[in-house]
Motif scaffolding. Structure first.
Motif, mmCIF file in Angstrom:
data_model
loop_
_atom_site.group_PDB
_atom_site.id
_atom_site.type_symbol
_atom_site.label_atom_id
_atom_site.label_comp_id
_atom_site.label_asym_id
_atom_site.label_seq_id
_atom_site.Cartn_x
_atom_site.Cartn_y
_atom_site.Cartn_z
ATOM 1 N N VAL A 36 1.045 -1.099 0.348
ATOM 2 C CA VAL A 36 0.312 0.326 0.166
ATOM 3 C C VAL A 36 0.785 1.247 0.151
ATOM 4 O O VAL A 36 0.442 2.442 -0.949
ATOM 5 N N LEU A 37 2.063 1.041 0.244
ATOM 6 C CA LEU A 37 2.816 2.166 0.733
ATOM 7 C C LEU A 37 3.716 2.412 -0.500
ATOM 8 O O LEU A 37 3.629 3.648 -0.658
ATOM 9 N N LYS A 38 3.710 1.203 -1.286
ATOM 10 C CA LYS A 38 4.599 1.889 -2.553
ATOM 11 C C LYS A 38 3.750 2.340 -3.916
ATOM 12 O O LYS A 38 4.288 3.213 -4.629
ATOM 13 N N TYR A 39 1.962 1.864 -2.943
ATOM 14 C CA TYR A 39 1.026 2.292 -4.724
ATOM 15 C C TYR A 39 1.233 3.694 -3.969
ATOM 16 O O TYR A 39 1.151 4.634 -4.879
ATOM 17 N N VAL A 40 1.346 4.513 -3.226
ATOM 18 C CA VAL A 40 0.769 6.205 -2.383
ATOM 19 C C VAL A 40 2.207 5.955 -2.944
ATOM 20 O O VAL A 40 2.250 7.648 -3.533
ATOM 21 N N ASP A 41 3.694 5.930 -2.802
ATOM 22 C CA ASP A 41 4.784 6.175 -3.647
ATOM 23 C C ASP A 41 4.798 7.074 -4.596
ATOM 24 O O ASP A 41 4.439 7.595 -5.370
ATOM 25 N N GLN A 42 3.889 6.043 -5.556
ATOM 26 C CA GLN A 42 3.434 5.840 -7.252
ATOM 27 C C GLN A 42 2.942 7.154 -7.395
ATOM 28 O O GLN A 42 2.781 7.567 -8.321
ATOM 29 N N LEU A 43 1.489 7.077 -6.643
ATOM 30 C CA LEU A 43 0.614 7.941 -6.954
ATOM 31 C C LEU A 43 1.549 9.344 -6.058
ATOM 32 O O LEU A 43 0.733 10.671 -6.595
ATOM 33 N N LYS A 44 2.573 9.920 -5.607
ATOM 34 C CA LYS A 44 2.981 11.236 -5.018
ATOM 35 C C LYS A 44 3.721 11.352 -6.321
ATOM 36 O O LYS A 44 3.981 12.606 -6.560
ATOM 37 N N ARG A 45 4.170 10.325 -7.502
ATOM 38 C CA ARG A 45 4.605 10.837 -8.643
ATOM 39 C C ARG A 45 4.082 10.802 -9.555
ATOM 40 O O ARG A 45 4.683 11.905 -11.092
ATOM 41 N N VAL A 46 2.531 11.571 -9.711
ATOM 42 C CA VAL A 46 1.357 11.624 -10.411
ATOM 43 C C VAL A 46 1.835 12.835 -11.420
ATOM 44 O O VAL A 46 1.171 13.931 -10.083
ATOM 45 N N ASP A 47 1.688 13.663 -12.089
ATOM 46 C CA ASP A 47 2.160 15.318 -12.065
ATOM 47 C C ASP A 47 0.196 15.658 -12.741
ATOM 48 O O ASP A 47 -0.012 15.206 -13.205
ATOM 49 N N ILE A 48 0.106 16.306 -11.417
ATOM 50 C CA ILE A 48 -0.270 16.967 -11.277
ATOM 51 C C ILE A 48 -1.618 18.285 -11.779
ATOM 52 O O ILE A 48 -2.267 18.831 -11.222
ATOM 53 N N THR A 49 -0.517 18.698 -11.721
ATOM 54 C CA THR A 49 -0.378 20.656 -12.298
ATOM 55 C C THR A 49 -1.180 20.514 -13.179
ATOM 56 O O THR A 49 -1.419 20.189 -14.422
ATOM 57 N N GLY A 50 -1.818 21.780 -12.807
ATOM 58 C CA GLY A 50 -3.636 22.057 -13.599
ATOM 59 C C GLY A 50 -5.047 21.805 -13.857
ATOM 60 O O GLY A 50 -5.242 21.602 -13.643
ATOM 61 N N ILE A 51 -4.806 20.452 -13.003
ATOM 62 C CA ILE A 51 -5.848 19.390 -12.380
ATOM 63 C C ILE A 51 -6.331 20.451 -10.947
ATOM 64 O O ILE A 51 -5.923 20.387 -10.073
ATOM 65 N N GLU A 52 -7.765 20.985 -11.341
ATOM 66 C CA GLU A 52 -8.071 20.692 -10.007
ATOM 67 C C GLU A 52 -9.188 20.231 -9.135
ATOM 68 O O GLU A 52 -8.997 19.638 -9.164
ATOM 69 N N PRO A 53 -9.324 20.333 -7.708
ATOM 70 C CA PRO A 53 -8.748 19.462 -6.978
ATOM 71 C C PRO A 53 -10.545 19.269 -6.494
ATOM 72 O O PRO A 53 -11.267 20.056 -7.400
ATOM 73 N N THR A 54 -10.746 18.698 -6.885
ATOM 74 C CA THR A 54 -12.659 18.095 -6.589
ATOM 75 C C THR A 54 -12.445 17.052 -5.907
ATOM 76 O O THR A 54 -12.056 15.429 -5.748
ATOM 77 N N ALA A 55 -13.944 17.242 -5.347
ATOM 78 C CA ALA A 55 -14.835 16.131 -4.503
ATOM 79 C C ALA A 55 -15.315 14.448 -5.365
ATOM 80 O O ALA A 55 -15.891 13.289 -4.602
ATOM 81 N N HIS A 56 -15.366 14.505 -5.991
ATOM 82 C CA HIS A 56 -15.991 13.385 -6.829
ATOM 83 C C HIS A 56 -15.032 13.887 -8.267
ATOM 84 O O HIS A 56 -14.361 14.496 -8.945
ATOM 85 N N GLY A 57 -15.149 12.299 -9.263
ATOM 86 C CA GLY A 57 -14.265 11.898 -10.466
ATOM 87 C C GLY A 57 -15.177 12.496 -11.388
ATOM 88 O O GLY A 57 -14.310 13.200 -12.983
ATOM 89 N N PHE A 58 -16.526 13.259 -11.706
ATOM 90 C CA PHE A 58 -16.968 13.396 -11.895
ATOM 91 C C PHE A 58 -17.799 14.397 -12.164
ATOM 92 O O PHE A 58 -18.583 14.527 -10.450
#
Length: 97
Positions: A36-58
């Protein structure tokens, strides 16, 4: 892929969670938490520049229907299947002494 994190103290985590773990459970859960921690580390490396935070996926819009007044049951319709009735009301057995 099972991997344990060198910083993962499974005994301390079990103590904080107030659960007793058998030695084989400690090994199993340490590996799972490491994954799980390894997966979280992978998520930390995702480039989210310019993506607005949202509460829902759609986008979610109001799903409530308009509150319009419509005719309801008449007293006769509401009492039609009542096992007993008195004075235009449903009669039920006494439940409080």
């Amino acid at each position: 892929m099972a991997a344990t994190s060198p910083n993962l103290d499974i005994e301390k985590l079990a103590s904080l969670a107030r659960i007793d773990l058998a030695p084989d459970e400690k090994e199993k859960f340490a590996a799972q938490l490491g994954d799980v921690l390894k997966y979280v580390d992978q998520l930390k490396r995702v480039d989210i520049t310019g993506i607005e935070p949202t509460a829902h996926g759609f986008p979610i819009s109001n799903v409530w229907a308009e509150d319009n007044v419509t005719p309801g049951f008449t007293a006769d319709e509401a009492l039609r299947n009542a096992p007993a009735q008195r004075d235009n009301m449903i009669s039920v057995p006494k439940v409080v002494e």
